[in-house]
Design a protein around this motif. Structure first.
Motif, PDB file in Angstrom:
ATOM      1  N   ILE A   1       0.816  -1.219   0.000  1.00 11.43           N
ATOM      2  CA  ILE A   1       0.000   0.000   0.000  1.00 11.43           C
ATOM      3  C   ILE A   1       0.847   1.265   0.000  1.00 11.43           C
ATOM      4  N   GLY A   2       1.947   1.252  -0.743  1.00 13.13           N
ATOM      5  CA  GLY A   2       2.814   2.426  -0.780  1.00 13.13           C
ATOM      6  C   GLY A   2       2.108   3.680  -1.267  1.00 13.13           C
ATOM      7  N   GLY A   3       1.226   3.522  -2.245  1.00 12.32           N
ATOM      8  CA  GLY A   3       0.493   4.675  -2.747  1.00 12.32           C
ATOM      9  C   GLY A   3      -0.461   5.235  -1.708  1.00 12.32           C
ATOM     10  N   THR A   4      -1.146   4.364  -1.010  1.00 14.61           N
ATOM     11  CA  THR A   4      -2.059   4.785   0.060  1.00 14.61           C
ATOM     12  C   THR A   4      -1.294   5.506   1.158  1.00 14.61           C
ATOM     13  N   ILE A   5      -0.148   4.957   1.522  1.00 14.68           N
ATOM     14  CA  ILE A   5       0.670   5.568   2.566  1.00 14.68           C
ATOM     15  C   ILE A   5       1.084   6.977   2.172  1.00 14.68           C
ATOM     16  N   ARG A   6       1.514   7.150   0.916  1.00  9.48           N
ATOM     17  CA  ARG A   6       1.932   8.487   0.473  1.00  9.48           C
ATOM     18  C   ARG A   6       0.758   9.465   0.485  1.00  9.48           C
ATOM     19  N   LYS A   7      -0.407   9.006   0.116  1.00  8.30           N
ATOM     20  CA  LYS A   7      -1.570   9.888   0.151  1.00  8.30           C
ATOM     21  C   LYS A   7      -1.930  10.264   1.587  1.00  8.30           C
ATOM     22  N   LEU A   8      -1.801   9.319   2.506  1.00  6.61           N
ATOM     23  CA  LEU A   8      -2.096   9.611   3.906  1.00  6.61           C
ATOM     24  C   LEU A   8      -1.113  10.627   4.485  1.00  6.61           C
ATOM     25  N   THR A   9       0.168  10.413   4.270  1.00  9.20           N
ATOM     26  CA  THR A   9       1.157  11.361   4.800  1.00  9.20           C
ATOM     27  C   THR A   9       1.023  12.713   4.115  1.00  9.20           C
ATOM     28  N   GLY A  10       0.624  12.707   2.848  1.00  9.11           N
ATOM     29  CA  GLY A  10       0.403  13.958   2.141  1.00  9.11           C
ATOM     30  C   GLY A  10      -0.739  14.764   2.726  1.00  9.11           C
ATOM     31  N   MET A  11      -1.671  14.097   3.408  1.00  7.26           N
ATOM     32  CA  MET A  11      -2.787  14.773   4.071  1.00  7.26           C
ATOM     33  C   MET A  11      -2.440  15.152   5.509  1.00  7.26           C
ATOM     34  N   GLY A  12      -1.188  14.918   5.901  1.00  9.93           N
ATOM     35  CA  GLY A  12      -0.762  15.278   7.242  1.00  9.93           C
ATOM     36  C   GLY A  12      -0.983  14.206   8.283  1.00  9.93           C
ATOM     37  N   LYS A  13      -1.355  13.010   7.850  1.00  3.72           N
ATOM     38  CA  LYS A  13      -1.563  11.911   8.792  1.00  3.72           C
ATOM     39  C   LYS A  13      -0.235  11.182   9.042  1.00  3.72           C
ATOM     40  N   GLU A  14      -0.050  10.716  10.248  1.00  6.62           N
ATOM     41  CA  GLU A  14       1.189  10.021  10.612  1.00  6.62           C
ATOM     42  C   GLU A  14       1.062   8.533  10.322  1.00  6.62           C
ATOM     43  N   VAL A  15       2.077   7.983   9.659  1.00  8.99           N
ATOM     44  CA  VAL A  15       2.140   6.549   9.410  1.00  8.99           C
ATOM     45  C   VAL A  15       3.401   6.005  10.077  1.00  8.99           C
ATOM     46  N   VAL A  16       3.235   4.964  10.868  1.00 12.36           N
ATOM     47  CA  VAL A  16       4.351   4.298  11.546  1.00 12.36           C
ATOM     48  C   VAL A  16       4.422   2.869  11.036  1.00 12.36           C
ATOM     49  N   TYR A  17       5.626   2.416  10.699  1.00 12.52           N
ATOM     50  CA  TYR A  17       5.822   1.029  10.294  1.00 12.52           C
ATOM     51  C   TYR A  17       6.197   0.178  11.505  1.00 12.52           C
ATOM     52  N   LEU A  18       5.645  -1.016  11.571  1.00 13.60           N
ATOM     53  CA  LEU A  18       6.115  -2.034  12.518  1.00 13.60           C
ATOM     54  C   LEU A  18       6.546  -3.235  11.702  1.00 13.60           C
ATOM     55  N   CYS A  19       7.857  -3.461  11.616  1.00 15.40           N
ATOM     56  CA  CYS A  19       8.403  -4.580  10.858  1.00 15.40           C
ATOM     57  C   CYS A  19       8.699  -5.726  11.823  1.00 15.40           C
ATOM     58  N   LEU A  20       8.148  -6.883  11.537  1.00 14.87           N
ATOM     59  CA  LEU A  20       8.217  -7.989  12.488  1.00 14.87           C
ATOM     60  C   LEU A  20       9.494  -8.817  12.379  1.00 14.87           C
ATOM     61  N   THR A  21      10.107  -8.867  11.193  1.00 18.89           N
ATOM     62  CA  THR A  21      11.336  -9.661  11.029  1.00 18.89           C
ATOM     63  C   THR A  21      12.473  -8.782  10.526  1.00 18.89           C
ATOM     64  N   ASP A  22      13.674  -9.395  10.489  1.00 17.97           N
ATOM     65  CA  ASP A  22      14.864  -8.636  10.102  1.00 17.97           C
ATOM     66  C   ASP A  22      15.156  -8.672   8.606  1.00 17.97           C
ATOM     67  N   GLY A  23      14.390  -9.457   7.835  1.00 10.86           N
ATOM     68  CA  GLY A  23      14.621  -9.523   6.392  1.00 10.86           C
ATOM     69  C   GLY A  23      15.930 -10.172   5.989  1.00 10.86           C
ATOM     70  N   SER A  24      16.519 -10.946   6.876  1.00 10.51           N
ATOM     71  CA  SER A  24      17.889 -11.430   6.665  1.00 10.51           C
ATOM     72  C   SER A  24      18.020 -12.580   5.673  1.00 10.51           C
ATOM     73  N   MET A  25      16.898 -13.175   5.262  1.00 10.06           N
ATOM     74  CA  MET A  25      16.960 -14.323   4.364  1.00 10.06           C
ATOM     75  C   MET A  25      16.720 -13.950   2.899  1.00 10.06           C
ATOM     76  N   GLY A  26      16.444 -12.697   2.622  1.00 11.83           N
ATOM     77  CA  GLY A  26      16.049 -12.292   1.278  1.00 11.83           C
ATOM     78  C   GLY A  26      17.183 -12.086   0.311  1.00 11.83           C
ATOM     79  N   THR A  27      17.965 -13.128   0.061  1.00  8.39           N
ATOM     80  CA  THR A  27      19.058 -13.025  -0.909  1.00  8.39           C
ATOM     81  C   THR A  27      19.412 -14.400  -1.453  1.00  8.39           C
ATOM     82  N   ASP A  28      19.927 -14.415  -2.689  1.00 12.45           N
ATOM     83  CA  ASP A  28      20.484 -15.655  -3.239  1.00 12.45           C
ATOM     84  C   ASP A  28      21.995 -15.543  -3.399  1.00 12.45           C
TER      85      ASP A  28
END
Length: 267
Positions: free
Chosen positions: A48-75
């Motif tokens: 929802i990157g587009g939605t997020i940009r529209k929300l922040t553009g309206m002055g609303k605060e968006v906070v991310y909560l990332c649950l994992t470290d993303g450490s396996m995403g490579t070959d």
């Protein structure tokens, strides 16, 4: 009055509109702060990157909560999980900045091994009570054929945390941190096959793609040759349903329907 309603369709309409006041015409209108829960760094922007940009553009605060470290995403055999996790933190910060997001919280569970457990749920509840968001967005764990366990666990943990965060006897130790129970007013799924709300992102689609591409470790040139057409096709799919070129789809649920509701899929 309600006992006189004999037809289910009319009863459902009255329940949604008159009793629950569930209005999808502009669900973000009274929202000031959104917590976007993601299993990996890059899921919020992809979903929802587009939605997020529209929300922040309206002055609303968006906070991310990332649950994992993303450490396996490579070959790449030459990159360790620890190295990749650091890279992905930097990429996430760069991507989020493009969308107007300044705050990213991390639980740092190992990528591909996010536990579906009461312990993780309590951590998410603690974040909800600390951040006090008006809305929480998370991946739909019932997306057909979803093969990544982190996505399934993230969605289920999110819906449980939203359901339990108002209950004072859940996570009672939070009170010693000065945290009070918190009721989330709006809950929605992204990455969903059953959207009931659409955001027209035609005007921010190129920015969304740039923000996704900021995750350079995930989207090298050869990978992007497949992913850009895929991402545009997803946006066109939602756009077709919404009557615009590019859209993002969300599925919002009344809080009451997050438990023992046999017709929840109908809304």
């Amino acid at each position: 009055m309600f006992e006189k309603v004999a037809d289910f369709d009319e009863a459902l309409r009255k329940l949604l509109e008159e009793v629950l006041e569930f209005d999808l015409s502009d669900p973000f209108s009274e929202v000031e702060k959104v917590l976007c829960i993601e299993p990996h760094p890059d899921d919020c922007v992809i979903g929802i990157g587009g939605t997020i940009r529209k929300l922040t553009g309206m002055g609303k605060e968006v906070v991310y909560l990332c649950l994992t470290d993303g450490s396996m995403g490579t070959d790449d055999d030459g990159t360790t999980g620890e190295e990749l996790a650091l890279v992905r933190r930097r990429e996430e910060a760069e991507s989020a900045k493009l969308l107007g997001v300044d705050k990213i919280l991390w639980l740092d569970y190992r990528d591909t091994e996010l536990p579906y457990s009461p312990e993780v749920r309590k951590e998410i509840i603690r974040v909800i009570r600390s951040e006090k968001p008006d809305a929480v967005l998370a991946p739909d764990p019932w997306l057909p054929y979803e093969g990544h366990p982190d996505h399934i666990a993230a969605g289920r943990l999110a819906i449980e945390a939203v359901s339990f965060s108002p209950l004072p006897n859940v996570g009672r130790s939070d009170r010693y941190l000065g945290l009070k129970p918190h009721q989330v007013d709006l809950f929605g799924f992204y990455y969903t096959a059953k959207p009931n709300y659409f955001v027209d992102v035609t005007d921010v689609m190129e920015l969304k793609l740039r923000a996704i591409r900021a995750h350079k470790s995930q989207f090298t040139d050869d990978v992007w040759e497949k992913w850009e057409p895929f991402l545009r096709t997803v946006a066109l799919y939602y756009g077709k349903k919404a009557g615009v070129k590019y859209a993002e789809g969300l599925r919002f649920m009344p809080g009451l329907f997050l438990h023992i509701t046999p017709f929840a899929e109908l809304i």
